[in-house]
Design an enzyme around this catalytic site. Sequence first.
Site, PDB file in Angstrom:
ATOM      1  N   ASP A  53      15.842  45.558   8.624  1.00 19.54           N
ATOM      2  CA  ASP A  53      16.052  46.942   9.029  1.00 19.54           C
ATOM      3  C   ASP A  53      16.597  47.731   7.837  1.00 19.54           C
ATOM      4  O   ASP A  53      17.416  47.192   7.093  1.00 19.54           O
ATOM      5  CB  ASP A  53      17.103  46.911  10.156  1.00 19.54           C
ATOM      6  CG  ASP A  53      17.105  48.135  11.033  1.00 19.54           C
ATOM      7  OD1 ASP A  53      16.019  48.667  11.312  1.00 19.54           O
ATOM      8  OD2 ASP A  53      18.196  48.553  11.459  1.00 19.54           O
TER       9      ASP A  53
ATOM     10  N   TYR B 130      18.959  50.227   5.674  1.00 22.64           N
ATOM     11  CA  TYR B 130      20.353  50.654   5.798  1.00 22.64           C
ATOM     12  C   TYR B 130      20.402  51.998   6.534  1.00 22.64           C
ATOM     13  O   TYR B 130      19.534  52.846   6.352  1.00 22.64           O
ATOM     14  CB  TYR B 130      20.991  50.820   4.421  1.00 22.64           C
ATOM     15  CG  TYR B 130      21.105  49.524   3.633  1.00 22.64           C
ATOM     16  CD1 TYR B 130      21.845  48.450   4.106  1.00 22.64           C
ATOM     17  CD2 TYR B 130      20.477  49.390   2.397  1.00 22.64           C
ATOM     18  CE1 TYR B 130      21.955  47.273   3.374  1.00 22.64           C
ATOM     19  CE2 TYR B 130      20.588  48.220   1.656  1.00 22.64           C
ATOM     20  CZ  TYR B 130      21.323  47.158   2.160  1.00 22.64           C
ATOM     21  OH  TYR B 130      21.431  45.999   1.422  1.00 22.64           O
TER      22      TYR B 130
ATOM     23  N   PHE C  16      17.201  45.356   1.187  1.00 26.06           N
ATOM     24  CA  PHE C  16      18.456  44.944   0.531  1.00 26.06           C
ATOM     25  C   PHE C  16      18.881  45.873  -0.602  1.00 26.06           C
ATOM     26  O   PHE C  16      19.990  45.760  -1.120  1.00 26.06           O
ATOM     27  CB  PHE C  16      18.379  43.495   0.003  1.00 26.06           C
ATOM     28  CG  PHE C  16      18.297  42.463   1.090  1.00 26.06           C
ATOM     29  CD1 PHE C  16      19.406  42.173   1.883  1.00 26.06           C
ATOM     30  CD2 PHE C  16      17.107  41.787   1.337  1.00 26.06           C
ATOM     31  CE1 PHE C  16      19.325  41.217   2.898  1.00 26.06           C
ATOM     32  CE2 PHE C  16      17.021  40.834   2.348  1.00 26.06           C
ATOM     33  CZ  PHE C  16      18.135  40.550   3.126  1.00 26.06           C
TER      34      PHE C  16
ATOM     35  N   HIS D 284      20.825  33.803   6.357  1.00 29.06           N
ATOM     36  CA  HIS D 284      20.868  35.192   5.881  1.00 29.06           C
ATOM     37  C   HIS D 284      22.048  35.373   4.924  1.00 29.06           C
ATOM     38  O   HIS D 284      23.100  34.750   5.105  1.00 29.06           O
ATOM     39  CB  HIS D 284      21.008  36.136   7.083  1.00 29.06           C
ATOM     40  CG  HIS D 284      20.710  37.557   6.765  1.00 29.06           C
ATOM     41  ND1 HIS D 284      21.651  38.412   6.206  1.00 29.06           N
ATOM     42  CD2 HIS D 284      19.594  38.294   6.915  1.00 29.06           C
ATOM     43  CE1 HIS D 284      21.108  39.599   6.032  1.00 29.06           C
ATOM     44  NE2 HIS D 284      19.860  39.558   6.440  1.00 29.06           N
TER      45      HIS D 284
END
Length: 223
Positions: free
Chosen positions: A66, A68, A79, A188
């Site tokens: 998803d 930010y 990321f 993760h």
Amino acid sequence: MDVKIEPSWKEALATQFIQPYFQQIVLHIKTEKSQGKTIYPPGSQIFNAFDTTALDHVKVVILGQDPYHGPGQAHGLCFSVQDGVPPPPSLVNIYKELQSDIGMTPPGHGNLTAWAKQGVFLLNASLTVRASEPMSHSKIGWANFTDAVIKTISDKREHVVFLLWGKFAREKKVLIDQNKHLVLEAAHPSPLSAHNGFFGCRHFSKANEYLVKNGIEPVNWQL
């Protein structure tokens, strides 16, 4: 609708852009904007991963979940954050693993564009999100599109390294032909789970070893 996207992707994904589900995504975003809601990333950067890394140049795929959802962060690369924004916790942990794996000096920024320009395709499973509402666009159809993207890379390319971090990313393994690609899985990098197997996974050196073995230029991970 004419999607502004790099030509090799536009051609490879042409059948997706005319699907009803994709028209629904566009309508959903337009409707929310008309209601005064803020959507991240900005419209011109929704397909930034595609525009920065052409299909023919993809060497490594990193899959995020998803974008930010804070102001000025998301710019269409998973990321990654825009210049001037401090690296978020998951990215800090990615830098820590890079330091222990290949001795990379952690940079003072969180912009991963230099990776994308080398063929590291930084794909989020959802390409948009409402401000301050994580996962708010995870059910509007993006998964149909990004699953098709992963399968397109698997079908049309050879010797790509897929880095699947966390349960959500690992579930995408079924879309990848492991006879001609390398799939590396780990926890993760989030502070909640990085100690469960992300730290010490050495995915960055392993990715480069595989690329070199197959006659492909390795990635310079130093930012």
